[in-house]
Design a protein around this motif. Structure first.
Motif, short mmCIF file in Angstrom:
data_model
loop_
_atom_site.label_atom_id
_atom_site.label_comp_id
_atom_site.label_asym_id
_atom_site.label_seq_id
_atom_site.Cartn_x
_atom_site.Cartn_y
_atom_site.Cartn_z
N VAL A 103 42.23 69.10 80.53
CA VAL A 103 42.11 70.54 80.28
C VAL A 103 41.91 70.82 78.79
O VAL A 103 41.05 71.62 78.40
CB VAL A 103 43.36 71.28 80.81
N ALA A 104 42.69 70.13 77.94
CA ALA A 104 42.58 70.34 76.50
C ALA A 104 41.20 69.96 75.98
O ALA A 104 40.58 70.68 75.18
CB ALA A 104 43.66 69.55 75.76
N VAL A 105 40.69 68.82 76.44
CA VAL A 105 39.36 68.38 76.00
C VAL A 105 38.28 69.33 76.49
O VAL A 105 37.31 69.63 75.77
CB VAL A 105 39.09 66.93 76.48
N LEU A 106 38.44 69.86 77.72
CA LEU A 106 37.47 70.82 78.23
C LEU A 106 37.45 72.09 77.38
O LEU A 106 36.38 72.62 77.04
CB LEU A 106 37.80 71.17 79.68
N LEU A 107 38.63 72.58 77.01
CA LEU A 107 38.69 73.79 76.17
C LEU A 107 38.07 73.52 74.80
O LEU A 107 37.36 74.37 74.25
CB LEU A 107 40.14 74.24 76.01
N LEU A 108 38.32 72.35 74.24
CA LEU A 108 37.72 72.00 72.95
C LEU A 108 36.19 71.92 73.07
O LEU A 108 35.47 72.27 72.13
CB LEU A 108 38.28 70.67 72.45
N ALA A 109 35.72 71.46 74.24
CA ALA A 109 34.27 71.36 74.44
C ALA A 109 33.63 72.73 74.32
O ALA A 109 32.57 72.88 73.68
CB ALA A 109 33.97 70.74 75.81
N PHE A 110 34.23 73.74 74.91
CA PHE A 110 33.64 75.08 74.85
C PHE A 110 33.77 75.71 73.48
O PHE A 110 33.01 76.61 73.13
CB PHE A 110 34.24 75.97 75.94
N GLU A 111 34.72 75.22 72.67
CA GLU A 111 34.80 75.66 71.28
C GLU A 111 33.61 75.14 70.47
O GLU A 111 33.25 75.70 69.45
CB GLU A 111 36.11 75.18 70.65
N GLU A 112 33.01 74.03 70.95
CA GLU A 112 31.92 73.38 70.21
C GLU A 112 30.54 73.70 70.75
O GLU A 112 29.54 73.23 70.21
CB GLU A 112 32.12 71.86 70.24
N VAL A 113 30.46 74.48 71.85
CA VAL A 113 29.17 74.71 72.51
C VAL A 113 28.15 75.30 71.56
O VAL A 113 26.99 74.86 71.50
CB VAL A 113 29.35 75.63 73.74
N ASP A 114 28.55 76.29 70.78
CA ASP A 114 27.59 77.00 69.93
C ASP A 114 27.12 76.17 68.76
O ASP A 114 25.92 76.08 68.48
CB ASP A 114 28.24 78.30 69.43
N GLY A 115 28.06 75.49 68.07
CA GLY A 115 27.70 74.78 66.85
C GLY A 115 27.29 73.34 67.05
O GLY A 115 26.42 72.82 66.35
N ASN A 116 27.93 72.64 68.00
CA ASN A 116 27.68 71.21 68.20
C ASN A 116 27.52 70.92 69.70
O ASN A 116 28.43 70.39 70.33
CB ASN A 116 28.83 70.38 67.63
N PRO A 117 26.37 71.25 70.28
CA PRO A 117 26.20 71.07 71.72
C PRO A 117 26.34 69.62 72.19
O PRO A 117 26.84 69.38 73.29
CB PRO A 117 24.79 71.60 71.99
N LEU A 118 25.90 68.66 71.38
CA LEU A 118 26.03 67.26 71.78
C LEU A 118 27.50 66.84 71.83
O LEU A 118 27.93 66.11 72.74
CB LEU A 118 25.25 66.36 70.83
N VAL A 119 28.26 67.29 70.84
CA VAL A 119 29.71 67.01 70.84
C VAL A 119 30.36 67.66 72.06
O VAL A 119 31.21 67.06 72.73
CB VAL A 119 30.35 67.51 69.53
#
Length: 449
Positions: A215-231
């Motif tokens: 869950v934590a990694v998924l939430l961090l993923a959406f924090e990065e969608v705009d700036g770092n899509p590959l991350v």
């Protein structure tokens, strides 16, 4: 192991009031500390981007630990677990308020989030041990009313406290409320005989690491969608891997079995879909006001007061209506009103003003007031006795994921459409489709308790 829940002989409202204030403390910690970020940055010499961890460090454990904490709470004495959670909130608040360095602020916020997850874990068990089944909708509506009214006053009050006494006072000013809630809870919450505070075993800790990590990694993923899509994509893959690993554990079977139950699974899916309206509040409306209407954040704040002002007084009444006419009827009605409200948002344009936004947000607030108590009561009714902690944890996890994904998806829709009124309407269409899905799944004919 699921055990039989304590059945109350009559409804006790004092524990419900204590629970409402405890949930107010927990949910307000997601937003009120935003007013402290500039002060923390200046006082502790950290960058604005780093101060975002003050908010993120709280949200991550809240979402990540909700289900494991719920499983633990289902085997614990609910009164002792409530006392532990409120004590944890108080200790963590003191740590943050007195922290001499930024890393201690973040550590304190992580501890606050973990304590908050425990409060969420005992939310449903307190309802079931304190309230008759025929009055649960009313009790949940009452809790939501307290939380919503607190949200109306919380952010401006936090700003006033920060202005008068500095950012540290924002974390310390609630301590008298926490102490009072703890006292009322210890005196009124029903103790479950034969239970205490079980020591988390290796299996539960393993579950917390894997499911919480997913869950934590998924939430961090959406924090990065705009700036770092590959991350972001790599993080999503990691989250799927952790979730798959967790699903193979024996400890996951009760949770997966509950989610696979048609009545519970449909209710959870509806909650996820309808909660996408958060994308309007958290992203689309502020950008519409700023980029389309060329107005300031004060206009957004005033407009949102109409949403909260409609939702707060109706939630308790909606809970009583759910008790009388059935949870499904009110959940369907709330979804339908929310769908109408989102459709009306499509008619806003460059010439619209505060009044045009206000009445549409009132309609949306009415939909939320009808939907939230009924959907929470529906989840509780669809689950077997003794699994109330898991129910609360699953609900919080789904809400947190929706409130994280919806703004990110809204931002993507806005960007792809080129921003402006086209971007706003693109995001509204996306949310409207999600709410329509939430309504449709509620209409699926399944056997409901």
């Amino acid at each position: 192991m699921v055990t039989e829940a304590v059945t109350p002989q009559r409804t006790k409202w004092a524990p419900v009031a204590a629970l409402g204030l405890a949930m107010l403390v927990v949910t307000s910690e997601m937003t009120i500390p935003a007013v402290t970020l500039p002060g923390i940055g200046a006082d502790l010499a950290v960058s604005p981007s780093a101060t975002a961890w003050v908010l993120l460090a709280y949200a991550l454990p809240m979402a990540a630990l909700a289900i494991p904490a719920g499983r633990w709470a289902d085997g614990a004495d609910v009164r002792a677990a409530f006392a532990l959670s409120m004590t944890g909130v108080a200790v963590a608040s003191v740590l943050v308020g007195l922290a001499p360095t930024f890393w201690l602020v973040v550590a304190g916020r992580l501890l606050q989030g973990a304590a908050g997850a425990l409060i969420v874990a005992v939310y449903m068990p307190i309802i079931t041990t304190s309230v008759l089944a025929a009055q649960r909708g009313r009790a949940i509506g009452f809790v939501i009313t307290i939380m919503t009214v607190g949200a109306m006053a919380g952010v401006p009050l936090g700003g006033l406290v920060a202005d008068l006494w500095g950012w540290r006072a924002v974390f310390l000013v609630k301590l008298p409320v926490v102490a009072a809630v703890l006292w009322v809870g210890l005196r009124t919450i029903t103790r479950i005989p034969g239970r205490g505070l079980p020591r988390p075993g290796a299996a539960l800790l393993r579950e917390a690491v894997l499911l919480g990590g997913a869950v934590a990694v998924l939430l961090l993923a959406f924090e990065e969608v705009d700036g770092n899509p590959l991350v972001a994509a790599a993080l999503v893959v990691g989250a799927i891997g952790l979730a798959t690993w967790w699903s193979r554990l024996a400890a996951s079977r009760p949770v997966l079995g509950l989610v696979r139950t048609p009545a519970f699974g449909i209710t959870l899916l509806s909650l996820l879909a309808v909660t996408f309206t958060g994308g309007l509040v958290a992203f689309l409306l502020p950008y519409y006001v700023s980029n389309v209407l060329h107005a300031g954040p004060d206009v957004t704040g005033v407009a949102l007061l109409f949403f909260v002002g409609a939702m707060a007084p109706l939630s308790a009444a909606a809970g009583a209506l759910a008790d009388r006419f059935g949870n499904r009827v009110l959940a369907v009605a709330g979804s339908a009103v929310s769908l109408v409200a989102m459709s009306l948002m499509l008619t806003l344009d460059e010439s619209s003003g505060l009044g045009d936004m206000a009445w549409r947000l009132v309609v949306l607030g009415i939909g939320a007031a009808l939907f939230n108590p009924a959907i929470n009561a529906s989840m509780l009714a669809a689950a077997p006795a003794g699994s109330e902690g898991v129910v609360g944890g699953a609900g919080m996890t789904v809400r947190t994921i929706a409130m994280t994904v919806a703004p990110a998806a809204s931002a993507l829709a806005w960007t792809v459409a080129g921003g402006g009124i086209a971007g706003f309407r693109s995001g509204i269409v996306m949310i409207t489709i999600a709410v329509a899905l939430g309504l449709l799944v509620q209409l699926v004919p399944v056997r409901r308790p």
